[in-house]
Design a protein around this motif. Structure first.
Motif, short mmCIF file in Angstrom:
data_model
loop_
_atom_site.label_atom_id
_atom_site.label_comp_id
_atom_site.label_asym_id
_atom_site.label_seq_id
_atom_site.Cartn_x
_atom_site.Cartn_y
_atom_site.Cartn_z
N PRO A 143 4.70 16.17 -16.17
CA PRO A 143 5.13 15.92 -14.79
C PRO A 143 4.89 14.48 -14.34
N GLU A 147 10.92 10.02 -13.78
CA GLU A 147 11.95 11.01 -13.48
C GLU A 147 13.13 10.91 -14.44
N ARG A 208 13.21 19.05 -16.64
CA ARG A 208 11.84 18.81 -16.19
C ARG A 208 11.19 20.11 -15.70
N THR A 209 11.12 21.05 -16.61
CA THR A 209 10.65 22.38 -16.21
C THR A 209 9.94 23.09 -17.35
#
Length: 215
Positions: A143, A147, A208-209
C-alpha cells in the motif's frame, strides 16, 4: 499473449504458475537460484539470486507482468521485505503490474475483523516469522508504493503447499481480503491456485488490492 516474469519460478507456487502461463501460450521467464531438472517447454529459465538487484532488473525489464512467488526463508529470511520493495520499485519503473503470492494468514475471518496474522495461535511457532513477513507486504509495504504501481496480493486457502498438493479440478472461487472459507481455512491445489492467478492476470480487473483463491 503476454510476457510473464515469475520470480521464484521453481518453487511450489511459482512452478505451477509457470506451467499454467506457458500452457496458455504466454512467454514466460522464471528466475530462481537454481535451475530445475525438469523444465517446462519454451520457458526461459534464468539462474539468479533475488537479493541481487541486477538479476531482478534483467528479468523485469521487458516483462508485461511480474509475479513474485518467493518465500521468506533461507537466504531471504532477513531480506524478504527488502527484496519485494526492490521488485515493486522495478515493476513501477517498468510500468507493469505486480502479482504477489501471499499467505492465508494475511486474510480476515470476516469483513472488518482483525487479520489471522494478529493471532498466530493457529500456526506452529516455527512459522510465525515467515507469516508475519508475508503479511507485512499487504499490510504495510505494497500500500505504500506509488499509485502508479498496480499490485495484486493473492492469498491461497489455508491448505495450500507441497504438504497438500491436491489435484487440478479446474475450479476455484475468488474472494477479497475475507477468507472464502474461514472455518478450517479451506483448501486449493497448486494447479488450481495457478489457474486462478493466471486468470486474474488475463482479466486485469483487480488493482492495488488483496484477493484470495480457494475452493
Amino acid at each position: 499473449m503476454s510476457h510473464l516474469t515469475v520470480i521464484g519460478g521453481t518453487g511450489y507456487a511459482g512452478s505451477a504458475i509457470v506451467a499454467e502461463a506457458a500452457a496458455r501460450g504466454h512467454a514466460v521467464t522464471a528466475l530462481s537460484r537454481s535451475l530445475p531438472a525438469d523444465r517446462v517447454p519454451d520457458v526461459n529459465y534464468v539462474q539468479g539470486d533475488a537479493t541481487d538487484e541486477a538479476a531482478l532488473s534483467s528479468v523485469v525489464s521487458g516483462a508485461d507482468v511480474v509475479v513474485g512467488a518467493l518465500a521468506p526463508r533461507g537466504t531471504l529470511a532477513g531480506t524478504f521485505r527488502d527484496v519485494y520493495r526492490t521488485i515493486a520499485r522495478l515493476a513501477a519503473a517498468e510500468g507493469v503490474p505486480l502479482f504477489v503470492v501471499g499467505g492465508f494468514s494475511s486474510l480476515r475471518p470476516a469483513a472488518g475483523a482483525p487479520r489471522f496474522v494478529e493471532d498466530l495461535s493457529h500456526a506452529p511457532a516455527g512459522y510465525h516469522d515467515e507469516i508475519v513477513s508475508v503479511a507485512a507486504l499487504v499490510v504495510d509495504d505494497l500500500p505504500a508504493t506509488p499509485e502508479a504501481l498496480n499490485w495484486v496480493f493473492v492469498s491461497p486457502a489455508a491448505k495450500f503447499g507441497s504438504f497438500a498438493p491436491g489435484e487440478r479440478l479446474g475450479v476455484y472461487r475468488v474472494g477479497d481480503d475475507v477468507a472464502v472459507q474461514a472455518e478450517g481455512g479451506g483448501a486449493i491445489s497448486g494447479a488450481d491456485y495457478a489457474l486462478g492467478l493466471v486468470d486474474l492476470i488475463e482479466k486485469g480487473n483487480h488493482h492495488r488490492t488483496h484477493v484470495n483463491l480457494a475452493y
